[in-house]
Design a protein around this motif. Sequence first.
Motif, PDB file in Angstrom:
ATOM      1  N   GLN A  77       0.602  -1.220   0.162  1.00 51.49           N
ATOM      2  CA  GLN A  77       0.000  -0.285   0.366  1.00 51.49           C
ATOM      3  C   GLN A  77       0.909   1.141   0.322  1.00 51.49           C
ATOM      4  OE1 GLN A  77      -3.264   0.103  -0.052  1.00 51.49           O
ATOM      5  NE2 GLN A  77      -2.930   2.366  -0.627  1.00 51.49           N
ATOM      6  N   ALA A  78       1.973   0.984   0.556  1.00 49.50           N
ATOM      7  CA  ALA A  78       2.626   2.808   0.618  1.00 49.50           C
ATOM      8  C   ALA A  78       3.240   2.529  -0.344  1.00 49.50           C
ATOM      9  CB  ALA A  78       4.288   2.670   2.016  1.00 49.50           C
ATOM     10  N   LEU A  83       4.098   5.616  -5.540  1.00 51.49           N
ATOM     11  CA  LEU A  83       3.785   5.791  -6.807  1.00 51.49           C
ATOM     12  C   LEU A  83       2.254   6.575  -6.964  1.00 51.49           C
ATOM     13  CD1 LEU A  83       4.388   2.227  -7.527  1.00 51.49           C
ATOM     14  CD2 LEU A  83       6.171   4.156  -7.996  1.00 51.49           C
ATOM     15  N   HIS A  84       1.543   7.073  -6.969  1.00 54.25           N
ATOM     16  CA  HIS A  84       0.135   7.690  -7.151  1.00 54.25           C
ATOM     17  C   HIS A  84       0.288   9.093  -6.781  1.00 54.25           C
ATOM     18  CE1 HIS A  84      -3.910   8.997  -7.454  1.00 54.25           C
ATOM     19  NE2 HIS A  84      -3.683   9.157  -6.637  1.00 54.25           N
ATOM     20  N   VAL A  85       1.274   9.357  -5.869  1.00 54.76           N
ATOM     21  CA  VAL A  85       1.753  11.050  -5.522  1.00 54.76           C
ATOM     22  C   VAL A  85       3.024  11.329  -6.625  1.00 54.76           C
ATOM     23  CG1 VAL A  85       0.575  10.842  -3.968  1.00 54.76           C
ATOM     24  CG2 VAL A  85       2.804  10.237  -3.332  1.00 54.76           C
ATOM     25  N   LEU A  86       3.646  10.665  -6.685  1.00 56.88           N
ATOM     26  CA  LEU A  86       4.904  10.543  -7.260  1.00 56.88           C
ATOM     27  C   LEU A  86       4.894  11.360  -8.753  1.00 56.88           C
ATOM     28  CD1 LEU A  86       8.354   9.764  -7.482  1.00 56.88           C
ATOM     29  CD2 LEU A  86       7.783   8.153  -8.958  1.00 56.88           C
ATOM     30  N   PRO A  87       4.251  11.485  -9.900  1.00 59.35           N
ATOM     31  CA  PRO A  87       4.316  12.660 -10.883  1.00 59.35           C
ATOM     32  C   PRO A  87       3.391  14.480 -10.398  1.00 59.35           C
ATOM     33  CG  PRO A  87       2.416  10.882 -11.462  1.00 59.35           C
ATOM     34  CD  PRO A  87       2.896  11.063 -10.022  1.00 59.35           C
ATOM     35  N   GLN A  92       8.242  13.599  -2.200  1.00 58.64           N
ATOM     36  CA  GLN A  92       7.358  13.275  -1.402  1.00 58.64           C
ATOM     37  C   GLN A  92       7.181  11.306  -2.419  1.00 58.64           C
ATOM     38  OE1 GLN A  92       3.178  14.441  -0.822  1.00 58.64           O
ATOM     39  NE2 GLN A  92       2.900  12.313   0.453  1.00 58.64           N
ATOM     40  N   GLY A  93       7.007  11.709  -3.088  1.00 55.24           N
ATOM     41  CA  GLY A  93       7.028   9.882  -3.512  1.00 55.24           C
ATOM     42  C   GLY A  93       7.895   9.360  -3.577  1.00 55.24           C
ATOM     43  N   MET A  94       9.045   9.846  -4.205  1.00 57.40           N
ATOM     44  CA  MET A  94      10.412   9.256  -4.122  1.00 57.40           C
ATOM     45  C   MET A  94      11.320   9.436  -2.546  1.00 57.40           C
ATOM     46  SD  MET A  94      11.459   8.773  -6.794  1.00 57.40           S
ATOM     47  CE  MET A  94      13.232   7.779  -6.575  1.00 57.40           C
ATOM     48  N   GLU A  95      10.728   9.962  -1.601  1.00 56.13           N
ATOM     49  CA  GLU A  95      11.042   9.874  -0.378  1.00 56.13           C
ATOM     50  C   GLU A  95      10.567   8.423   0.319  1.00 56.13           C
ATOM     51  OE1 GLU A  95      11.564  11.712   4.121  1.00 56.13           O
ATOM     52  OE2 GLU A  95      10.898  12.783   1.810  1.00 56.13           O
ATOM     53  N   ALA A  96       8.936   8.567  -0.139  1.00 57.05           N
ATOM     54  CA  ALA A  96       8.705   7.167   0.459  1.00 57.05           C
ATOM     55  C   ALA A  96       9.189   5.546  -0.629  1.00 57.05           C
ATOM     56  CB  ALA A  96       6.768   7.782   0.299  1.00 57.05           C
ATOM     57  N   CYS A 101      11.714   0.529  -0.264  1.00 63.07           N
ATOM     58  CA  CYS A 101      12.955  -0.073  -0.871  1.00 63.07           C
ATOM     59  C   CYS A 101      14.147  -0.694   0.120  1.00 63.07           C
ATOM     60  CB  CYS A 101      12.960   0.901  -1.866  1.00 63.07           C
ATOM     61  SG  CYS A 101      11.827   0.670  -3.268  1.00 63.07           S
ATOM     62  N   VAL A 102      14.848   0.424   0.665  1.00 60.81           N
ATOM     63  CA  VAL A 102      15.788  -0.133   1.888  1.00 60.81           C
ATOM     64  C   VAL A 102      15.722  -0.521   2.467  1.00 60.81           C
ATOM     65  CG1 VAL A 102      16.883   1.141   3.084  1.00 60.81           C
ATOM     66  CG2 VAL A 102      16.839   2.232   1.164  1.00 60.81           C
TER      67      VAL A 102
END
Length: 107
Positions: A77-78, A83-87, A92-96, A101-102
């Motif tokens: 979900q996260a 991915l939904h907010v990334l555009p 914010q999207g990249m940080e999440a 991923c890490v």
Amino acid sequence: MTSDGSAYSRFRRALETGNIHLVVTAALELPYISLPDALRIVLVYRDGDPGRYERAAVRWLGRFCLEAKGLKIEDVQAAADALHVLPEHPAQGMEALQEICVARGIR
């Protein structure tokens, strides 16, 4: 190997250009695309072809579900939310995405 270097070197250079056509062409030369590199391709679509971004993001999410270690539903979900907010909210999207991923061994 050609005078242009390895297929992976050409792929990395193509990513740096942000040119979707070059990235896709270079990616087709690779025997395998890692999940982090697949995310880089998703980012190129986000910047250059928003219509194809959604499809690429969903495909990446599917691979994430299959490849991430110790994945939980809330992780999926996260990642989907990121991915939904990334555009609209890239930082914010990249940080999440980076955090999830890490945490799940995708580097």
